[in-house]
Design an enzyme around this catalytic site. Structure first.
Site, PDB file in Angstrom:
ATOM      1  N   GLU A 378    -101.943 -23.554 -54.260  1.00 23.66           N
ATOM      2  CA  GLU A 378    -102.238 -23.264 -52.723  1.00 23.66           C
ATOM      3  C   GLU A 378    -103.583 -22.872 -52.420  1.00 23.66           C
ATOM      4  O   GLU A 378    -104.194 -23.425 -51.654  1.00 23.66           O
ATOM      5  CB  GLU A 378    -101.313 -22.127 -52.409  1.00 23.66           C
ATOM      6  CG  GLU A 378     -99.775 -22.450 -52.117  1.00 23.66           C
ATOM      7  CD  GLU A 378     -99.093 -22.703 -53.416  1.00 23.66           C
ATOM      8  OE1 GLU A 378     -99.356 -22.363 -54.696  1.00 23.66           O
ATOM      9  OE2 GLU A 378     -97.493 -23.291 -53.509  1.00 23.66           O
ATOM     10  N   GLN A 400     -94.991 -25.149 -49.073  1.00 16.68           N
ATOM     11  CA  GLN A 400     -93.352 -25.516 -49.199  1.00 16.68           C
ATOM     12  C   GLN A 400     -92.380 -24.446 -48.753  1.00 16.68           C
ATOM     13  O   GLN A 400     -91.746 -24.828 -48.048  1.00 16.68           O
ATOM     14  CB  GLN A 400     -93.332 -25.600 -50.915  1.00 16.68           C
ATOM     15  CG  GLN A 400     -92.156 -26.446 -51.170  1.00 16.68           C
ATOM     16  CD  GLN A 400     -92.190 -26.953 -52.716  1.00 16.68           C
ATOM     17  OE1 GLN A 400     -92.025 -26.587 -53.464  1.00 16.68           O
ATOM     18  NE2 GLN A 400     -92.110 -28.557 -52.387  1.00 16.68           N
ATOM     19  N   ILE A 405     -97.632 -18.783 -49.386  1.00 17.39           N
ATOM     20  CA  ILE A 405     -99.006 -18.628 -48.858  1.00 17.39           C
ATOM     21  C   ILE A 405     -99.865 -17.597 -49.745  1.00 17.39           C
ATOM     22  O   ILE A 405    -100.944 -17.620 -49.776  1.00 17.39           O
ATOM     23  CB  ILE A 405     -99.116 -18.410 -47.446  1.00 17.39           C
ATOM     24  CG1 ILE A 405    -100.531 -18.616 -46.696  1.00 17.39           C
ATOM     25  CG2 ILE A 405     -98.545 -16.833 -47.054  1.00 17.39           C
ATOM     26  CD1 ILE A 405    -100.857 -19.929 -46.479  1.00 17.39           C
ATOM     27  N   HIS A 445     -88.102 -16.743 -50.701  1.00 17.59           N
ATOM     28  CA  HIS A 445     -88.045 -17.622 -49.960  1.00 17.59           C
ATOM     29  C   HIS A 445     -87.331 -17.242 -48.545  1.00 17.59           C
ATOM     30  O   HIS A 445     -86.798 -18.378 -47.806  1.00 17.59           O
ATOM     31  CB  HIS A 445     -86.903 -18.655 -50.346  1.00 17.59           C
ATOM     32  CG  HIS A 445     -87.508 -19.465 -51.853  1.00 17.59           C
ATOM     33  ND1 HIS A 445     -87.439 -18.847 -53.072  1.00 17.59           N
ATOM     34  CD2 HIS A 445     -87.854 -20.560 -52.072  1.00 17.59           C
ATOM     35  CE1 HIS A 445     -88.043 -19.470 -54.041  1.00 17.59           C
ATOM     36  NE2 HIS A 445     -88.177 -20.846 -53.384  1.00 17.59           N
TER      37      HIS A 445
END
Ligand SMILES: Cc1ncc(C[n+]2csc(CCOP(=O)(O)OP(=O)(O)O)c2C)c(N)n1
Length: 639
Positions: A378, A400, A405, A445
């Site tokens: 990233e 994704q 991040i 997630h």
């Protein structure tokens, strides 16, 4: 080489006199900065470090501008906003470092990617010390450059120490150049104190890269002859080392060589020194006579972002019912058609179409050069996006999951966010952030991490709740030349449908939408929580509610909020994020400061529990604030 040497000698005197604040010496390392710069063409970008004065002087920057920069004065490059070599200049194709050392390696990838895409046959050179090679940015940037065969020369100045840390405490391979093999990259060891060897090697490498783009790693062996910065000294450096390297002084040795070849004589040398010293003194005089910087709050605030005049594109096309995920995809696709150099980067976004299938079919329409699968890195990709922007190319990066991040946090908050304020270089980058919970995906997630960014000046933050808003706001995010974090709630992707114009259109930032109008209470929310609030309100059809969907958090539509609260006298803010330090807290504070006399009750914040997002359904339901909202709403109404 003589010029940076003499400037430094003067700076050391000024430092002792207290006329400059800090100095990172490159004495003994001049051959590298000067040799690399001379071997490149003036229109090719160089990304130097804190000891690379020779890059700036060789590019011919007037000395008073450098001196002014170091004194924080207006003729410098940052309007007094950043110090020393922390600046860039498009005029001289130089992009200076940020303090964190590593990020510029990935930025160089982006500039090099732009020249590869535009087929300009240009090379980009980027510097780091050997200490900086231990940072993740170094590995990510070299890997990306190799996988994408980017025309970059990675210049490692191995000067023996990173602050006080010797090389054997920094890495365990014999040479940093040995690492090239691990990246599948050509690499060379260069005598960094020999200007002729530096120049010849870089010239040859640059010529070969211009013909056939590829990255090359160069390790320049050299030595840091003074302290890390002047105040810290060299006590920890063995005297024998300093003595041995003093004999290899690049300026003295080149002078002897030129004398022995009868190219110059003592008179020439003396005259050259006299001329340079006269130039230094003349330019110093200019800067000493320059007034201290004056600015005002408005000026400072105005320079955080590149000016952007919103262009409204109306939606007069036919409507079609689509999902939020389709709206995002359409905005992206129509923007790719509109800007024929716009690049999208992300993990698995090419043939696979991304994990949410938003870019499905894009490769067939736009090709793999513009729809780029990336390695899992990233930081380097966000830095690459910054580099593309420096070279004038817009980009969109798909994270994704918004959670990831954090692996690219540094370039977002320190590079993209601060670049325009520091040296008027915009970061024309959109970061797409599939975020949020209620999807049974556990702590890594499910986060909604907008507050990590609303806190940082220099970033715009958009968070739509409906397909219509998502499409129009993403189009605007891409038009806006500033860094925008665009939050897309995963739970809304396929659950929320709406009639949306089929053609391209834009919506403005900083304009909330009022979903319901009423007089008794103001409900403020954004993202998925808007739908939770609406579901709750459906149960109470007689409640007279002003329901505000913020749509963008930075800029924030305070006008709509204040107008509503002044009418209703009661405000409740519902956010999906955990409570402390979230967006709701600031909105609550703003209401209290601006609408205090109108309030009939304390402002209420409702948010998720102060825990990570749990996986199991019953735990996640308890974590999320849906039920607590209903209770709090009723209590506030009854207050
Ligand atoms: C991320 C980060 N960690 C630590 C520092 C503090 N720091 C500044 S320069 C430096 C040493 C850098 O060594 P090297 O890369 O070898 O370059 P040199 O100073 O020797 O030219 C350190 C530790 C920093 N600026 N950024």
């Amino acid at each position: 080489m003589l010029k940076p040497r003499l400037i430094e000698e003067k700076m050391l005197v000024l430092l002792r006199q207290g006329k400059i604040s800090k100095w990172f010496s490159g004495i003994g390392q001049e051959a590298i900065a000067v040799g690399v710069t001379m071997a490149l063409k003036n229109d090719e970008y160089i990304l130097p470090m804190h000891r690379n004065l020779g890059v700036f002087t060789t590019r011919g920057i007037p000395l008073y501008r450098l001196f002014s920069q170091w004194q924080g004065k207006a003729s410098g490059f940052t309007n007094g906003r950043d110090r020393s070599f922390h600046f860039g200049t498009q005029q001289y194709n130089i992009v200076g470092m940020i303090s964190h050392l590593g990020p510029q390696l990935g930025v160089a990838d982006g500039i090099a990617l732009a020249s590869k895409l535009k087929q300009t046959d240009q090379v980009t050179a980027v510097f780091t010390g050997e200490g900086g090679t231990s940072e993740g940015d170094f590995h990510e940037a070299l890997n990306v450059a190799s996988v994408w065969q980017l025309p970059v020369i990675f210049c490692v100045e191995n000067n023996g120490y990173g602050l006080s840390t010797p090389t054997n405490e920094q890495y365990r391979c014999n040479n940093i150049a040995d690492r090239g093999a691990g990246y599948g990259m050509e690499s060379h060891i260069v005598d960094g104190n020999n200007i002729i060897e530096v120049y010849k090697t870089v010239k040859k490498v640059a010529d070969s890269i211009r013909k056939d783009p590829h990255p090359v790693l160069l390790e320049f062996k050299t030595f840091r002859m003074r302290g890390h910065e002047e105040a810290s000294g060299t006590k920890y450096v063995p005297a024998e080392l300093l003595e041995a390297w003093a004999k290899k002084d690049p300026v003295e040795n080149y002078l002897s060589f030129l004398r022995s070849e009868h190219i110059i004589d003592d008179a020439f040398d003396a005259k050259l020194k006299e001329d340079i010293n006269a130039e230094i003194n003349e330019h110093l005089e200019v800067v000493f006579n320059e007034e201290a910087i004056i600015s005002d709050e408005t000026n400072e605030l105005n320079d955080v972002f590149e000016p952007f005049v919103y262009q409204e594109v109306k939606n007069e096309s036919s409507l079609k019912e689509i999902r939020l995920v389709d709206a995002v995809s359409e905005a992206l696709k129509q923007s790719m058609e509109r800007y024929d150099d716009l690049v999208i980067m992300g993990q698995d976004i090419a043939a696979y179409g991304g994990v949410f299938k938003i870019t499905e079919g894009f490769v067939a329409q736009f090709g793999k050069e513009r729809v780029r699968n990336t390695p899992i890195c990233e930081s380097a990709i966000i830095e690459t996006a910054m580099g593309l922007s420096i070279a004038g190319i817009k980009s969109v990066v798909e994270l994704q999951f918004a959670d990831f991040i954090s692996s690219g946090f540094n370039p977002v908050v320190n590079y993209l966010a601060k670049s325009h304020y520091r040296w008027e270089q915009n970061a024309d980058v959109v970061l797409r952030m599939p975020c949020g919970g209620d999807v049974g995906a556990g702590p890594f997630h499910s986060q909604t991490n907008e507050a990590w960014f609303t806190k940082t000046p220099g970033l715009k933050v958009v968070y739509p709740a409906f397909p219509y808003d998502a499409k129009g706001l993403l189009a605007t995010a891409i038009n806006d030349p500033n860094p925008v974090l665009f939050f897309e709630h995963k739970a809304l992707y396929r659950s929320i449908r709406q009639e949306v114009p089929t053609d391209y259109y834009t919506l403005p930032f900083g304009k909330a939408s009022v979903l319901k109008e009423g007089n008794d209470i103001t409900v403020i929310s954004y993202g998925a929580a808007v739908h939770w609030a609406l579901e709750t309100l459906e149960k109470y059809p007689d409640m007279s509610v002003d329901m505000i969907d913020l749509r963008t958090l930075q800029p924030l539509d305070t006008e709509t909020i204040f107008n509503s609260v002044k009418r209703t006298g009661k405000a409740i803010i519902l956010q999906e994020d955990t409570l402390f330090g979230g967006v709701a807290s600031d909105i609550s504070a703003l209401i209290t400061e601006h609408c205090f006399e109108y309030l009939d009750a304390p402002v209420k914040r409702v948010a998720s529990l102060e825990t990570p997002v749990p996986f199991a359904k019953p735990l996640e339901s308890q974590f999320l604030p849906k039920d607590r909202f209903e209770t709090a709403l009723k209590a506030l109404l009854a207050y």
